[in-house]
Design an enzyme around this catalytic site. Sequence first.
Site, PDB file in Angstrom:
ATOM      1  N   GLY A 246       0.847  -1.197   0.000  1.00 16.26           N
ATOM      2  CA  GLY A 246       0.000   0.000   0.000  1.00 16.26           C
ATOM      3  C   GLY A 246       0.874   1.234   0.000  1.00 16.26           C
ATOM      4  N   LYS A 247       0.231   2.385  -0.128  1.00 18.72           N
ATOM      5  CA  LYS A 247       0.984   3.639  -0.175  1.00 18.72           C
ATOM      6  C   LYS A 247       1.843   3.808   1.063  1.00 18.72           C
ATOM      7  CE  LYS A 247      -2.043   6.424  -2.897  1.00 18.72           C
ATOM      8  NZ  LYS A 247      -3.236   7.188  -2.736  1.00 18.72           N
ATOM      9  N   ARG A 248       1.343   3.356   2.188  1.00 20.84           N
ATOM     10  CA  ARG A 248       2.073   3.571   3.447  1.00 20.84           C
ATOM     11  C   ARG A 248       3.329   2.718   3.566  1.00 20.84           C
ATOM     12  NH1 ARG A 248      -2.663   3.032   6.970  1.00 20.84           N
ATOM     13  NH2 ARG A 248      -3.941   4.594   5.962  1.00 20.84           N
ATOM     14  N   ASP A 249       3.487   1.773   2.687  1.00 20.28           N
ATOM     15  CA  ASP A 249       4.678   0.916   2.783  1.00 20.28           C
ATOM     16  C   ASP A 249       5.862   1.519   2.052  1.00 20.28           C
ATOM     17  OD1 ASP A 249       3.226  -1.173   4.136  1.00 20.28           O
ATOM     18  OD2 ASP A 249       2.219  -1.467   2.217  1.00 20.28           O
ATOM     19  N   GLY A 250       5.756   2.764   1.678  1.00 15.77           N
ATOM     20  CA  GLY A 250       6.902   3.445   1.075  1.00 15.77           C
ATOM     21  C   GLY A 250       6.963   3.304  -0.440  1.00 15.77           C
TER      22      GLY A 250
END
Length: 477
Positions: A246-250
């Site tokens: 996801g976006k939050r995983d960098g």
Amino acid sequence: MKTRTRFAPSPTGYVHIGNIRSALFPYLLAKQNKGTFILRIEDTDQNRFVADAEAIILDTLRWLGLQWDEGVEVGGPFGPYRQTERRDHYIKWAEKLIKKGLAYADPYTPEEVQKFRQAAEKAKKPFLYRNHRPENPPKWELGMPLRFKQTKIERKYWHDEIMGDLEAGAETLDDFILIKADGLPTYNFAHIVDDAEMECTHVTRGIEYISSMANYLALYEALGLKPPIFVHMPHVMAPSGNKKLGKRDGAKSVQEYRAEGYLPEAMLNFLVMLGWNDGTTTDIFSLDDMVKQFDLTRVQRAGARFDEKRLLWLNGQWIRRTDIAKLFNYAKDFWGENGQKATDERKLEVLAGVQERLKTLGDLPTLTEYFFTTPKIDLSMITDNKFLSRFSKDELITMLEVATLKLKTTEWQTDSLQEALNQLLTETARKPAELFSLLRIAVSYAPFSPELPRTFAVLGQAESLARLQATMDALHA
Ligand code: GLU
């Protein structure tokens, strides 16, 4: 039958790694079979529509070299290729179903449907719309949701080129919406109509669609269509490996990687290796290599982990492998303030000098500005350096003096410079980390630079010696 594959993105925002892999696989399948690669824009979800998203998709595909043979902008025999421009096609197929008694108007308000759902939840039963099918639905007209009527409640079996032989129970079959109240088709309906009309032989998409396969198979049958070949791609997983990326995983969008100076070749190479290899230890693949080697049977079923370090490594590899003229072109917008102003000839020289050292084109200013302008002397870079801090200023000056003497009479070419530098090590009895760090800093004042002989060569003799002198003067002061 001629292979016809498609990439069918929804213009809902930025293009991510997973999205673009959904373009690469069908592209490769089409190319290796001398088939046609189609680009269709699935823009029927007006709530998620983002205005410039389509332009970004097209631009990204072109940057990657995944040119489509048929579809938006290029046209083709089965256009239009944007779903909102194909409304009459869906209505035509919907009417066929209505005529056969296989589709009906949904008379309920969203609130009423919500009540059914809640009741099912309370009873701890899965919610199925077909359990609430109205007995006498009104005649369907535009503005009402139109639903598919499941008539054969049975287990479904099918084959997937990656996932193998699959099946799903009848409980996954439901009366799903074909046409929404806004008059536009759902993905579930539109993609089947389009794939059929566009004569697509393969459906290549993310694994999230696999849970709807039973419903799709029922619809193919109701429409009298032969299902295409199914290729569901496993998720790209977060670096931790235990959830979908996801976006939050960098993971950045493809445009962001591009802006940071990643090469399209590296991006494609990275994408193809997410869950695939050719059975050897080869890990560098050009698009042409991929077309030759790619094979669906070697795609892993488990999700492939996203590893940004690997992308960075591949980028360095590709920068080194790229022909200098082509690299120069890629580097166009990446030069620093002074580099930008230099002549193309000079830029080309500098680029060739740093090619081995670049990991991304974004490193270009740090790695090259001192070639275009005299760097500001910062003695702390010398005095705080872990190899140099133990030397007194006099010792540092002596090293620089000895080096200067030697370099004055050295032929200004990397080979002879290398030899002179090696001799200097013996003559000064210093370690490479000491002498070379000092010389490197004195001419560049940069955190990193190419190998010293190369740096000298690109700078030129007069400039190199002038910079060594300036550092000596500063140390004297
Ligand atoms: N529009 C769908 C998406 O963006 C495409 C799925 C498909 O390829 O059929 O996920």
